[in-house]
Design an enzyme around this catalytic site. Structure first.
Site, PDB file in Angstrom:
ATOM      1  N   LYS A  48     -19.909   6.842  79.964  1.00  0.00           N
ATOM      2  CA  LYS A  48     -20.391   6.151  78.777  1.00  0.00           C
ATOM      3  C   LYS A  48     -21.197   7.607  77.686  1.00  0.00           C
ATOM      4  O   LYS A  48     -21.069   7.984  78.190  1.00  0.00           O
ATOM      5  CB  LYS A  48     -21.245   4.939  79.426  1.00  0.00           C
ATOM      6  CG  LYS A  48     -20.451   3.680  79.426  1.00  0.00           C
ATOM      7  CD  LYS A  48     -21.522   2.245  79.779  1.00  0.00           C
ATOM      8  CE  LYS A  48     -20.768   1.249  81.056  1.00  0.00           C
ATOM      9  NZ  LYS A  48     -21.561   0.384  80.522  1.00  0.00           N
TER      10      LYS A  48
ATOM     11  N   TYR B 218     -14.790  -5.805  76.130  1.00  0.00           N
ATOM     12  CA  TYR B 218     -15.472  -6.346  76.438  1.00  0.00           C
ATOM     13  C   TYR B 218     -15.748  -8.033  76.216  1.00  0.00           C
ATOM     14  O   TYR B 218     -16.802  -8.975  75.841  1.00  0.00           O
ATOM     15  CB  TYR B 218     -16.613  -6.057  75.907  1.00  0.00           C
ATOM     16  CG  TYR B 218     -17.075  -5.233  76.360  1.00  0.00           C
ATOM     17  CD1 TYR B 218     -17.841  -4.380  77.541  1.00  0.00           C
ATOM     18  CD2 TYR B 218     -17.367  -3.344  76.262  1.00  0.00           C
ATOM     19  CE1 TYR B 218     -18.035  -3.695  79.004  1.00  0.00           C
ATOM     20  CE2 TYR B 218     -18.028  -2.234  76.889  1.00  0.00           C
ATOM     21  CZ  TYR B 218     -18.255  -2.153  77.992  1.00  0.00           C
ATOM     22  OH  TYR B 218     -18.275  -1.115  78.193  1.00  0.00           O
TER      23      TYR B 218
ATOM     24  N   ASN C  67     -25.714   2.276  81.345  1.00  0.00           N
ATOM     25  CA  ASN C  67     -25.988   2.316  82.397  1.00  0.00           C
ATOM     26  C   ASN C  67     -24.890   3.522  83.282  1.00  0.00           C
ATOM     27  O   ASN C  67     -23.736   3.172  84.117  1.00  0.00           O
ATOM     28  CB  ASN C  67     -25.429   0.886  83.348  1.00  0.00           C
ATOM     29  CG  ASN C  67     -23.920  -0.325  82.522  1.00  0.00           C
ATOM     30  OD1 ASN C  67     -22.693   0.775  81.912  1.00  0.00           O
ATOM     31  ND2 ASN C  67     -24.517  -1.021  82.726  1.00  0.00           N
TER      32      ASN C  67
ATOM     33  N   HIS D  88     -18.422   2.533  83.458  1.00  0.00           N
ATOM     34  CA  HIS D  88     -17.992   1.417  83.700  1.00  0.00           C
ATOM     35  C   HIS D  88     -16.845   1.886  84.176  1.00  0.00           C
ATOM     36  O   HIS D  88     -15.922   2.317  85.038  1.00  0.00           O
ATOM     37  CB  HIS D  88     -17.371   1.002  82.520  1.00  0.00           C
ATOM     38  CG  HIS D  88     -15.933   0.037  82.441  1.00  0.00           C
ATOM     39  ND1 HIS D  88     -16.988  -1.535  82.517  1.00  0.00           N
ATOM     40  CD2 HIS D  88     -14.564   0.315  82.349  1.00  0.00           C
ATOM     41  CE1 HIS D  88     -14.932  -2.062  83.051  1.00  0.00           C
ATOM     42  NE2 HIS D  88     -14.278  -0.973  83.102  1.00  0.00           N
TER      43      HIS D  88
ATOM     44  N   GLU E 253      -6.609  -2.258  82.599  1.00  0.00           N
ATOM     45  CA  GLU E 253      -7.531  -1.352  81.649  1.00  0.00           C
ATOM     46  C   GLU E 253      -7.348   0.152  81.761  1.00  0.00           C
ATOM     47  O   GLU E 253      -7.256   0.733  80.699  1.00  0.00           O
ATOM     48  CB  GLU E 253      -9.067  -1.423  82.605  1.00  0.00           C
ATOM     49  CG  GLU E 253      -9.865  -2.562  82.831  1.00  0.00           C
ATOM     50  CD  GLU E 253     -11.369  -2.193  82.800  1.00  0.00           C
ATOM     51  OE1 GLU E 253     -11.969  -3.646  82.327  1.00  0.00           O
ATOM     52  OE2 GLU E 253     -11.410  -2.104  83.878  1.00  0.00           O
TER      53      GLU E 253
END
Ligand code: IDP
Ligand code: MG
Length: 157
Positions: A16, A56, A116, A119, A130
């Site tokens: 990320k 998301y 965080n 993913h 994905e």
């Protein structure tokens, strides 16, 4: 153990924007590599609204979604497709789910429930969707990872 005898699966991670901004992308990728996972696809992408809404979709109605979308589009990410035996579960466990899970990437390097760092796909079905979301088939590479004969034993097949 011959690499071609293994039954493996593929999963997707996103490194990320916070990880790239903090100079942690190499260390994060290294954790997966050191466990023996094979990198079969890797690209830098700047995620825009449409792909984020799709990725998301399960949290799009949550109050934090707008902040999440802003964060995830604030700078580029690395999308990485990893392969190995039981890769979906393994990668998820290396990533961790919360910043309190020490020994995982999130536990060792993050303190936020949103920023965080990484993913990872949460099931084989999600992983398949994905991977297709982030990669064209010609961007995924089939090659022999010689190291695997030192990673897996015949009894692991
Ligand atoms: P996961 O990444 O551990 O699978 P999900 O529940 O799928 O978690 O949520 C997707 C992402 O949304 C998380 O990785 C995190 O960046 C963000 N997120 C989840 N819950 C919260 C929250 O309560 N506040 C803010 N951001 C959140
Ligand atoms: Mg999730």
């Amino acid at each position: 153990m011959k690499p071609e005898q293994l039954e493996t699966e593929r999963t997707l991670i996103l490194i990320k924007p916070d990880a790239i901004q903090r100079g942690l992308s190499g260390q994060i990728l290294a954790r997966f590599e050191k466990k023996g996972l094979k990198i079969v696809g890797l690209k830098m992408m700047h995620l825009k609204e449409a792909i984020l809404r799709e990725h998301y979709a399960h949290v799009v109605d949550r109050p934090f979604y707008e902040e999440l979308a802003q964060f995830m589009s604030s700078s580029p990410v690395f999308a990485v497709c990893l392969e190995g035996q039981g890769a979906v579960d393994l990668v998820r466990r290396i990533s961790g789910t919360s910043p309190d899970e020490f020994g995982t990437i999130r536990g060792d390097y993050s303190v936020s429930v949103q920023k965080n760092l990484v993913h990872s796909s949460d099931s084989p079905e999600t992983a398949a969707r994905e991977i297709e979301r982030f990669f064209e088939s010609h961007e995924l590479f089939d090659y022999r990872k010689e190291e695997w004969k030192h990673v897996y034993a015949e009894c692991d097949a």
